[in-house]
Design an enzyme around this catalytic site. Sequence first.
Site, short mmCIF file in Angstrom:
data_model
loop_
_atom_site.label_atom_id
_atom_site.label_comp_id
_atom_site.label_asym_id
_atom_site.label_seq_id
_atom_site.Cartn_x
_atom_site.Cartn_y
_atom_site.Cartn_z
N GLY A 64 6.45 0.95 5.57
CA GLY A 64 7.35 0.03 4.87
C GLY A 64 7.46 0.31 3.38
CB CYS A 65 4.87 0.87 0.82
SG CYS A 65 4.06 -0.74 1.07
CB THR A 66 7.02 5.47 2.70
OG1 THR A 66 5.62 5.66 2.47
CG2 THR A 66 7.75 6.80 2.54
CE LYS B 42 -4.27 1.59 2.15
NZ LYS B 42 -5.18 1.30 1.06
CB ALA C 264 8.91 3.96 -2.76
#
Length: 148
Positions: A43-45, A38, A48
């Site tokens: 974590g995704c930030t 998401k 990326a």
Amino acid sequence: MLKLGDSLPEFIGTNQNGEQIDSQNLKGKKLVVFFYPKASTPGCTAEACNLRDNYSVLKEKGFQLIGVSADSEKRQKNFSEKYELPFDVIADEDHDVINKFGVWQLKKFMGKEFMGIVRTTFVFDENGICIQVIDKVKTKDHAAQILE
């Protein structure tokens, strides 16, 4: 789930700007396709942004990067703009790309089971053959995993 030696699946996805990304146009280059649960979550930030911060090194090594999640185009656009991502992120709300790579799976978190994206990265060679599958992604050091 795709494995080593598999071919890049044929897909057409929509990026954060509403532009079509056709997998047929991605062959001839080394390609990294990373799936994250998401946009704008911690974590995704971290993942990326680590790829963003190491983008010039990855690009020097000949890699093209594409991120994919089930988020909307608007959410992907906000994510991309907020963190100044130099690569495309595909909005795959209908799970077409996600299912072709086999990353929509049963997950467990805090004793609950649910279906979701398993954070996974696939690396393809210039011929569209999978040469690396990273299923234990280190979000804060992901570029180093790709470059190993």
